[in-house]
Design a protein around this motif. Structure first.
Motif, PDB file in Angstrom:
ATOM      1  N   GLN A 103       0.836  -1.196   0.000  1.00  0.00           N
ATOM      2  CA  GLN A 103       0.000   0.000   0.000  1.00  0.00           C
ATOM      3  C   GLN A 103       0.873   1.249   0.000  1.00  0.00           C
ATOM      4  O   GLN A 103       1.862   1.322   0.722  1.00  0.00           O
ATOM      5  CB  GLN A 103      -0.912   0.005   1.235  1.00  0.00           C
ATOM      6  CG  GLN A 103      -1.815  -1.202   1.364  1.00  0.00           C
ATOM      7  CD  GLN A 103      -2.866  -1.269   0.269  1.00  0.00           C
ATOM      8  OE1 GLN A 103      -3.345  -0.238  -0.203  1.00  0.00           O
ATOM      9  NE2 GLN A 103      -3.219  -2.483  -0.142  1.00  0.00           N
ATOM     10  N   TRP A 104       0.465   2.207  -0.826  1.00  0.00           N
ATOM     11  CA  TRP A 104       1.159   3.488  -0.919  1.00  0.00           C
ATOM     12  C   TRP A 104       0.157   4.623  -0.736  1.00  0.00           C
ATOM     13  O   TRP A 104      -0.996   4.510  -1.140  1.00  0.00           O
ATOM     14  CB  TRP A 104       1.828   3.643  -2.281  1.00  0.00           C
ATOM     15  CG  TRP A 104       2.798   2.571  -2.663  1.00  0.00           C
ATOM     16  CD1 TRP A 104       2.507   1.312  -3.111  1.00  0.00           C
ATOM     17  CD2 TRP A 104       4.219   2.658  -2.630  1.00  0.00           C
ATOM     18  NE1 TRP A 104       3.656   0.617  -3.360  1.00  0.00           N
ATOM     19  CE2 TRP A 104       4.732   1.422  -3.078  1.00  0.00           C
ATOM     20  CE3 TRP A 104       5.118   3.675  -2.265  1.00  0.00           C
ATOM     21  CZ2 TRP A 104       6.095   1.164  -3.179  1.00  0.00           C
ATOM     22  CZ3 TRP A 104       6.482   3.427  -2.370  1.00  0.00           C
ATOM     23  CH2 TRP A 104       6.956   2.183  -2.817  1.00  0.00           C
ATOM     24  N   SER A 105       0.623   5.712  -0.162  1.00  0.00           N
ATOM     25  CA  SER A 105      -0.197   6.920  -0.078  1.00  0.00           C
ATOM     26  C   SER A 105       0.548   8.061  -0.768  1.00  0.00           C
ATOM     27  O   SER A 105       1.752   7.964  -1.038  1.00  0.00           O
ATOM     28  CB  SER A 105      -0.504   7.278   1.380  1.00  0.00           C
ATOM     29  OG  SER A 105       0.691   7.500   2.099  1.00  0.00           O
ATOM     30  N   ASP A 147      -6.462  13.515  -2.723  1.00  0.00           N
ATOM     31  CA  ASP A 147      -6.080  12.365  -1.913  1.00  0.00           C
ATOM     32  C   ASP A 147      -6.289  11.109  -2.735  1.00  0.00           C
ATOM     33  O   ASP A 147      -7.013  11.123  -3.744  1.00  0.00           O
ATOM     34  CB  ASP A 147      -6.914  12.293  -0.632  1.00  0.00           C
ATOM     35  CG  ASP A 147      -6.218  11.487   0.467  1.00  0.00           C
ATOM     36  OD1 ASP A 147      -5.096  11.006   0.232  1.00  0.00           O
ATOM     37  OD2 ASP A 147      -6.807  11.342   1.547  1.00  0.00           O
ATOM     38  N   SER A 205      -4.974   6.568  -3.168  1.00  0.00           N
ATOM     39  CA  SER A 205      -4.208   5.409  -2.724  1.00  0.00           C
ATOM     40  C   SER A 205      -3.712   4.634  -3.932  1.00  0.00           C
ATOM     41  O   SER A 205      -4.295   4.691  -5.013  1.00  0.00           O
ATOM     42  CB  SER A 205      -5.070   4.493  -1.842  1.00  0.00           C
ATOM     43  OG  SER A 205      -6.160   3.977  -2.591  1.00  0.00           O
ATOM     44  N   THR A 254      -2.107   0.665  -4.814  1.00  0.00           N
ATOM     45  CA  THR A 254      -1.813  -0.687  -4.354  1.00  0.00           C
ATOM     46  C   THR A 254      -1.017  -1.400  -5.430  1.00  0.00           C
ATOM     47  O   THR A 254      -1.425  -1.437  -6.590  1.00  0.00           O
ATOM     48  CB  THR A 254      -3.103  -1.482  -4.068  1.00  0.00           C
ATOM     49  OG1 THR A 254      -3.886  -0.774  -3.107  1.00  0.00           O
ATOM     50  CG2 THR A 254      -2.780  -2.870  -3.523  1.00  0.00           C
ATOM     51  N   ASN A 296      -6.426   4.948  -7.120  1.00  0.00           N
ATOM     52  CA  ASN A 296      -7.639   5.740  -6.917  1.00  0.00           C
ATOM     53  C   ASN A 296      -7.220   7.132  -6.472  1.00  0.00           C
ATOM     54  O   ASN A 296      -6.383   7.276  -5.578  1.00  0.00           O
ATOM     55  CB  ASN A 296      -8.539   5.093  -5.857  1.00  0.00           C
ATOM     56  CG  ASN A 296      -9.155   3.794  -6.346  1.00  0.00           C
ATOM     57  OD1 ASN A 296     -10.071   3.809  -7.153  1.00  0.00           O
ATOM     58  ND2 ASN A 296      -8.642   2.669  -5.874  1.00  0.00           N
ATOM     59  N   LEU A 340       5.085   9.045  -3.880  1.00  0.00           N
ATOM     60  CA  LEU A 340       4.345   8.086  -3.067  1.00  0.00           C
ATOM     61  C   LEU A 340       5.206   7.672  -1.876  1.00  0.00           C
ATOM     62  O   LEU A 340       6.424   7.609  -1.975  1.00  0.00           O
ATOM     63  CB  LEU A 340       3.981   6.845  -3.881  1.00  0.00           C
ATOM     64  CG  LEU A 340       3.108   7.021  -5.104  1.00  0.00           C
ATOM     65  CD1 LEU A 340       2.909   5.668  -5.799  1.00  0.00           C
ATOM     66  CD2 LEU A 340       1.765   7.636  -4.747  1.00  0.00           C
ATOM     67  N   GLN A 370       5.462   4.547   0.975  1.00  0.00           N
ATOM     68  CA  GLN A 370       5.000   3.210   1.299  1.00  0.00           C
ATOM     69  C   GLN A 370       4.468   3.163   2.727  1.00  0.00           C
ATOM     70  O   GLN A 370       5.088   3.670   3.655  1.00  0.00           O
ATOM     71  CB  GLN A 370       6.137   2.197   1.143  1.00  0.00           C
ATOM     72  CG  GLN A 370       5.720   0.748   1.303  1.00  0.00           C
ATOM     73  CD  GLN A 370       6.870  -0.189   1.005  1.00  0.00           C
ATOM     74  OE1 GLN A 370       7.564  -0.040   0.002  1.00  0.00           O
ATOM     75  NE2 GLN A 370       7.097  -1.139   1.886  1.00  0.00           N
ATOM     76  N   LYS A 371       3.299   2.559   2.912  1.00  0.00           N
ATOM     77  CA  LYS A 371       2.689   2.485   4.249  1.00  0.00           C
ATOM     78  C   LYS A 371       3.335   1.369   5.058  1.00  0.00           C
ATOM     79  O   LYS A 371       3.810   0.399   4.509  1.00  0.00           O
ATOM     80  CB  LYS A 371       1.189   2.244   4.118  1.00  0.00           C
ATOM     81  CG  LYS A 371       0.444   3.453   3.554  1.00  0.00           C
ATOM     82  CD  LYS A 371      -1.047   3.181   3.554  1.00  0.00           C
ATOM     83  CE  LYS A 371      -1.821   4.385   3.039  1.00  0.00           C
ATOM     84  NZ  LYS A 371      -3.288   4.143   3.054  1.00  0.00           N
TER      85      LYS A 371
END
Length: 196
Positions: A25-27, A55, A57, A59, A71, A193, A195-196
């Motif tokens: 997952q990345w933000s 905002d 996300s 994946t 998204n 990005l 990484q979470k």
């Protein structure tokens, strides 16, 4: 004994399967991401603009960004062309009609490698109540760890859309026969990005 071996084999296969399809997952690092656009004005020049509120996300599967699920949502009322009157006009019913359509949304349908560090990103863009497919060119600038140990990935996205296809048709005709505002909108996004 055979049952034990079979059970171990199945467990190992499941473990490998989960590893192969592990998702990351990345933000969006909003301090280092921008969403910009430009279009022609009076045929002879261009007007630039940006959106500051967004905002989303990302994946990914494995170590690559191919087939990433993306998204992204933009708040239309965060538009800025560095001209208050023009921005108010863009938010009005003549253009975005922000009271009725407050968001612009992008949902990816595919992200395919087109070169060593480039991709073709396809997805659905929803704007002004209309959803249409778009394609963007993506350049992956690299993935590194920042000084605080966070894994970061940088990209540049670019492409063009015809705003009239999304119902943004406002314009004026010039005496010379051209139009005051260009229909083709160039999109350029610099994305970072984390990484979470």
């Amino acid at each position: 004994m055979n049952t034990t071996i079979k059970t171990l084999a199945i467990s190992f296969a499941i473990l490998l399967s989960n590893f192969s399809f592990a998702q990351t997952q990345w933000s969006f690092d909003k301090d280092h991401t921008n969403v910009r656009f430009s279009l022609s004005h009076l045929v002879i020049s261009e007007v630039d603009g940006s959106f500051s509120s967004f905002d989303g996300s990302v994946t990914t599967k494995g170590d690559d960004f191919e087939n990433a699920d993306i998204n992204f949502t933009i708040k239309v009322n965060s538009i800025s062309t560095e001209n208050e009157n023009r921005d108010k006009h863009l938010l009005s019913e003549d253009f975005f009609d922000v009271a009725k359509y407050p968001d612009i949304k992008f949902t990816s349908t595919s992200m395919k490698k087109s070169g060593k560090s480039t991709y073709e990103l396809s997805g659905n863009l929803t704007m002004h109540g209309v959803t249409l497919p778009v394609k963007l060119e993506v350049r992956h600038n690299g993935t590194i760890k920042d000084p605080w140990g966070n894994t970061k990935a940088g990209f540049k996205l670019s492409g063009e859309i015809d705003r009239t296809k999304w119902g943004l048709v406002y314009n004026s005709t010039l005496e010379t026969g051209g139009v005051m505002i260009g229909e083709e909108v160039e999109i350029v996004c610099n994305v970072e990005l984390v990484q979470k």
